[in-house]
Write a protein that holds these residues in place. Structure first.
Motif, PDB file in Angstrom:
ATOM      1  N   ILE A 288       0.778  -1.225  -0.074  1.00  0.00           N
ATOM      2  CA  ILE A 288      -0.028  -0.108  -0.067  1.00  0.00           C
ATOM      3  C   ILE A 288       0.969   1.371  -0.017  1.00  0.00           C
ATOM      4  O   ILE A 288       0.671   2.200  -0.717  1.00  0.00           O
ATOM      5  N   SER A 289       1.831   1.111   0.649  1.00  0.00           N
ATOM      6  CA  SER A 289       2.656   2.196   0.997  1.00  0.00           C
ATOM      7  C   SER A 289       3.394   2.780  -0.727  1.00  0.00           C
ATOM      8  O   SER A 289       3.500   3.752  -1.040  1.00  0.00           O
ATOM      9  N   GLU A 290       3.947   1.715  -1.172  1.00  0.00           N
ATOM     10  CA  GLU A 290       4.576   1.747  -2.409  1.00  0.00           C
ATOM     11  C   GLU A 290       3.473   2.238  -3.570  1.00  0.00           C
ATOM     12  O   GLU A 290       3.752   3.072  -4.223  1.00  0.00           O
ATOM     13  N   THR A 291       2.391   1.670  -3.441  1.00  0.00           N
ATOM     14  CA  THR A 291       1.212   2.194  -4.445  1.00  0.00           C
ATOM     15  C   THR A 291       0.718   3.606  -4.261  1.00  0.00           C
ATOM     16  O   THR A 291       0.723   4.277  -5.085  1.00  0.00           O
ATOM     17  N   LEU A 292       0.778   4.035  -2.911  1.00  0.00           N
ATOM     18  CA  LEU A 292       0.330   5.356  -2.726  1.00  0.00           C
ATOM     19  C   LEU A 292       1.441   6.368  -2.647  1.00  0.00           C
ATOM     20  O   LEU A 292       1.018   7.319  -2.565  1.00  0.00           O
ATOM     21  N   GLY A 293       2.299   5.875  -2.532  1.00  0.00           N
ATOM     22  CA  GLY A 293       3.773   6.615  -2.548  1.00  0.00           C
ATOM     23  C   GLY A 293       3.995   7.292  -1.130  1.00  0.00           C
ATOM     24  O   GLY A 293       4.318   8.761  -0.944  1.00  0.00           O
ATOM     25  N   ILE A 294       3.665   6.711   0.034  1.00  0.00           N
ATOM     26  CA  ILE A 294       3.511   7.128   1.184  1.00  0.00           C
ATOM     27  C   ILE A 294       4.210   6.192   2.230  1.00  0.00           C
ATOM     28  O   ILE A 294       4.462   4.927   1.735  1.00  0.00           O
ATOM     29  N   SER A 295       4.746   6.678   3.438  1.00  0.00           N
ATOM     30  CA  SER A 295       5.580   5.776   4.367  1.00  0.00           C
ATOM     31  C   SER A 295       4.312   4.622   4.912  1.00  0.00           C
ATOM     32  O   SER A 295       3.395   4.760   4.741  1.00  0.00           O
ATOM     33  N   VAL A 296       5.132   3.615   5.401  1.00  0.00           N
ATOM     34  CA  VAL A 296       4.261   2.367   6.109  1.00  0.00           C
ATOM     35  C   VAL A 296       3.768   2.978   7.342  1.00  0.00           C
ATOM     36  O   VAL A 296       2.401   2.743   7.449  1.00  0.00           O
ATOM     37  N   LYS A 297       4.151   3.726   8.067  1.00  0.00           N
ATOM     38  CA  LYS A 297       3.496   4.457   9.150  1.00  0.00           C
ATOM     39  C   LYS A 297       2.395   5.390   8.687  1.00  0.00           C
ATOM     40  O   LYS A 297       1.572   5.273   9.753  1.00  0.00           O
ATOM     41  N   ALA A 298       2.751   6.099   7.794  1.00  0.00           N
ATOM     42  CA  ALA A 298       1.397   6.699   7.198  1.00  0.00           C
ATOM     43  C   ALA A 298       0.274   5.915   6.884  1.00  0.00           C
ATOM     44  O   ALA A 298      -0.991   6.249   7.062  1.00  0.00           O
ATOM     45  N   VAL A 299       0.580   4.704   6.292  1.00  0.00           N
ATOM     46  CA  VAL A 299      -0.639   3.795   5.866  1.00  0.00           C
ATOM     47  C   VAL A 299      -1.346   3.375   7.392  1.00  0.00           C
ATOM     48  O   VAL A 299      -2.502   3.104   7.311  1.00  0.00           O
ATOM     49  N   GLU A 300      -0.283   2.858   8.298  1.00  0.00           N
ATOM     50  CA  GLU A 300      -0.766   2.421   9.638  1.00  0.00           C
ATOM     51  C   GLU A 300      -1.870   3.586  10.143  1.00  0.00           C
ATOM     52  O   GLU A 300      -2.946   3.245  10.583  1.00  0.00           O
ATOM     53  N   SER A 301      -1.278   4.740   9.976  1.00  0.00           N
ATOM     54  CA  SER A 301      -2.145   6.011  10.727  1.00  0.00           C
ATOM     55  C   SER A 301      -3.426   6.122   9.948  1.00  0.00           C
ATOM     56  O   SER A 301      -4.615   6.317  10.614  1.00  0.00           O
ATOM     57  N   LEU A 302      -3.553   6.288   8.559  1.00  0.00           N
ATOM     58  CA  LEU A 302      -4.694   6.173   7.853  1.00  0.00           C
ATOM     59  C   LEU A 302      -5.426   4.906   8.077  1.00  0.00           C
ATOM     60  O   LEU A 302      -6.822   5.382   8.185  1.00  0.00           O
ATOM     61  N   LEU A 303      -5.258   4.085   8.231  1.00  0.00           N
ATOM     62  CA  LEU A 303      -5.930   2.723   8.702  1.00  0.00           C
ATOM     63  C   LEU A 303      -6.669   3.103   9.811  1.00  0.00           C
ATOM     64  O   LEU A 303      -8.163   2.744   9.940  1.00  0.00           O
ATOM     65  N   VAL A 304      -5.990   3.457  10.943  1.00  0.00           N
ATOM     66  CA  VAL A 304      -6.588   3.521  12.073  1.00  0.00           C
ATOM     67  C   VAL A 304      -7.553   4.579  12.127  1.00  0.00           C
ATOM     68  O   VAL A 304      -8.560   4.587  12.634  1.00  0.00           O
ATOM     69  N   ARG A 305      -7.298   5.743  11.606  1.00  0.00           N
ATOM     70  CA  ARG A 305      -8.262   6.784  11.115  1.00  0.00           C
ATOM     71  C   ARG A 305      -9.471   6.533  10.571  1.00  0.00           C
ATOM     72  O   ARG A 305     -10.705   6.645  10.898  1.00  0.00           O
ATOM     73  N   ALA A 306      -9.243   5.571   9.607  1.00  0.00           N
ATOM     74  CA  ALA A 306     -10.528   5.135   8.666  1.00  0.00           C
ATOM     75  C   ALA A 306     -11.284   4.428   9.426  1.00  0.00           C
ATOM     76  O   ALA A 306     -12.565   4.403   9.284  1.00  0.00           O
ATOM     77  N   LYS A 307     -10.672   3.219  10.175  1.00  0.00           N
ATOM     78  CA  LYS A 307     -11.689   2.408  10.945  1.00  0.00           C
ATOM     79  C   LYS A 307     -12.313   2.953  11.974  1.00  0.00           C
ATOM     80  O   LYS A 307     -13.614   2.662  12.378  1.00  0.00           O
ATOM     81  N   ARG A 308     -11.743   3.991  12.520  1.00  0.00           N
ATOM     82  CA  ARG A 308     -12.453   4.724  13.681  1.00  0.00           C
ATOM     83  C   ARG A 308     -13.717   5.368  13.078  1.00  0.00           C
ATOM     84  O   ARG A 308     -14.611   5.430  13.667  1.00  0.00           O
ATOM     85  N   ILE A 309     -13.160   6.137  12.020  1.00  0.00           N
ATOM     86  CA  ILE A 309     -14.665   6.772  11.426  1.00  0.00           C
ATOM     87  C   ILE A 309     -15.629   5.953  11.067  1.00  0.00           C
ATOM     88  O   ILE A 309     -16.869   6.168  11.151  1.00  0.00           O
ATOM     89  N   LEU A 310     -15.090   4.816  10.424  1.00  0.00           N
ATOM     90  CA  LEU A 310     -16.107   3.892   9.871  1.00  0.00           C
ATOM     91  C   LEU A 310     -16.855   3.193  11.074  1.00  0.00           C
ATOM     92  O   LEU A 310     -18.097   2.969  11.045  1.00  0.00           O
ATOM     93  N   ARG A 311     -16.282   3.071  12.076  1.00  0.00           N
ATOM     94  CA  ARG A 311     -16.729   2.345  13.267  1.00  0.00           C
ATOM     95  C   ARG A 311     -18.006   3.467  13.634  1.00  0.00           C
ATOM     96  O   ARG A 311     -19.185   2.992  14.143  1.00  0.00           O
ATOM     97  N   LYS A 312     -17.810   4.641  14.010  1.00  0.00           N
ATOM     98  CA  LYS A 312     -18.514   5.672  14.491  1.00  0.00           C
ATOM     99  C   LYS A 312     -19.826   5.894  13.382  1.00  0.00           C
ATOM    100  O   LYS A 312     -20.881   5.998  13.854  1.00  0.00           O
ATOM    101  N   LYS A 313     -19.645   5.761  12.033  1.00  0.00           N
ATOM    102  CA  LYS A 313     -20.594   5.836  11.323  1.00  0.00           C
ATOM    103  C   LYS A 313     -21.660   4.765  11.370  1.00  0.00           C
ATOM    104  O   LYS A 313     -22.728   4.957  11.258  1.00  0.00           O
ATOM    105  N   ILE A 314     -21.203   3.454  11.147  1.00  0.00           N
ATOM    106  CA  ILE A 314     -22.013   2.428  11.193  1.00  0.00           C
ATOM    107  C   ILE A 314     -22.730   2.324  12.575  1.00  0.00           C
ATOM    108  O   ILE A 314     -23.991   1.744  12.422  1.00  0.00           O
ATOM    109  N   MET A 315     -22.051   2.597  13.549  1.00  0.00           N
ATOM    110  CA  MET A 315     -22.714   2.588  14.994  1.00  0.00           C
ATOM    111  C   MET A 315     -23.872   3.598  15.009  1.00  0.00           C
ATOM    112  O   MET A 315     -24.829   3.252  15.481  1.00  0.00           O
ATOM    113  N   GLN A 316     -23.522   4.955  14.334  1.00  0.00           N
ATOM    114  CA  GLN A 316     -24.452   5.765  14.319  1.00  0.00           C
ATOM    115  C   GLN A 316     -25.891   5.458  13.436  1.00  0.00           C
ATOM    116  O   GLN A 316     -27.016   5.576  13.829  1.00  0.00           O
TER     117      GLN A 316
END
Length: 165
Positions: free
Chosen positions: A129-157
Motif C-alpha cells: 500500500i505504501s509503495e502504491t500510494l507513495g507514502i510511508s508504512v507509518k502513514a498507512v498505519e495511521s490512515l488505517l487507524v483513522r479510517a477504521k475509527r471513522i467507519l466504526r462511528k458511522k456504522i454505529m450511528q
C-alpha cells in the motif's frame, strides 16, 4: 516492458484496478471511464515501465486519476440519494448485506477510502500500500487507524438511527 505484453497485462489486472476505482468513486460508470483512462496512460508509457513495479505504477496512476476526477466532480452539484430510494429495488443479495459498510466507505475522504480498499478488498500488505500510494508504512498505519475509527462511528450511528443495536 514490451508493448506485446500489454494485452496480457491489461487482462490480468483490469478487474483489480476497476474494483479499486469503484471503491474510490462509488460509481460504476465513473470507474469504467477511469479504468480506460488509466490503461491508455499505461499504454503510452508501457515500454518505460519495469516489470517488478508495473502493478504499483498502475495503482499510482489510477489513484492520481481518481483524485483528479473527484476534485473536478466536487465542483458540480450532486443529487440527494433519498430521491432515488423509491426506484425498483434489486433482488435480495445472497451474501450478507454490507451496504452500510460500503456506504460508510464511500463517505470517507478519498485517501482513507483508498487505504481501506487496498487493505481489505485488494488484500495488499502495508508495504504494498505504501509503495502504491507513495507514502510511508507509518502513514498507512495511521490512515488505517483513522479510517477504521471513522467507519466504526458511522456504522454505529446508522444502526442507532435505525433502532438496531
Amino acid at each position: 516492458m514490451k508493448k506485446e505484453l500489454f494485452e496480457s497485462f491489461l487482462s490480468s489486472h483490469e478487474q483489480r484496478i476497476y474494483r479499486y476505482l469503484i471503491g474510490l468513486t462509488a460509481n460504476e460508470h465513473d470507474a469504467m471511464d477511469l479504468v480506460q483512462a488509466v490503461f491508455i496512460s499505461v499504454y503510452e508509457h508501457f515500454e518505460r515501465i519495469e516489470e517488478p513495479t508495473a502493478l504499483s505504477y498502475v495503482y499510482r496512476i489510477a489513484h492520481n486519476k481518481a483524485m483528479t476526477f473527484l476534485k473536478q466532480k466536487s465542483r458540480y452539484i450532486t443529487l440527494d440519494t433519498e430521491k432515488f430510494k423509491n426506484m425498483a429495488q434489486p433482488s435480495p443479495p445472497e451474501e450478507p448485506d454490507y451496504s452500510d459498510l460500503h456506504t460508510a466507505i464511500s463517505g470517507l475522504p478519498p485517501r482513507l477510502a483508498a487505504v481501506i480498499q487496498l487493505q481489505y478488498f485488494e488484500k495488499m500488505s502495508y508495504k504494498e500500500i505504501s509503495e502504491t500510494l507513495g507514502i510511508s508504512v507509518k502513514a498507512v498505519e495511521s490512515l488505517l487507524v483513522r479510517a477504521k475509527r471513522i467507519l466504526r462511528k458511522k456504522i454505529m450511528q446508522e444502526r442507532k438511527d435505525k433502532g438496531v443495536v
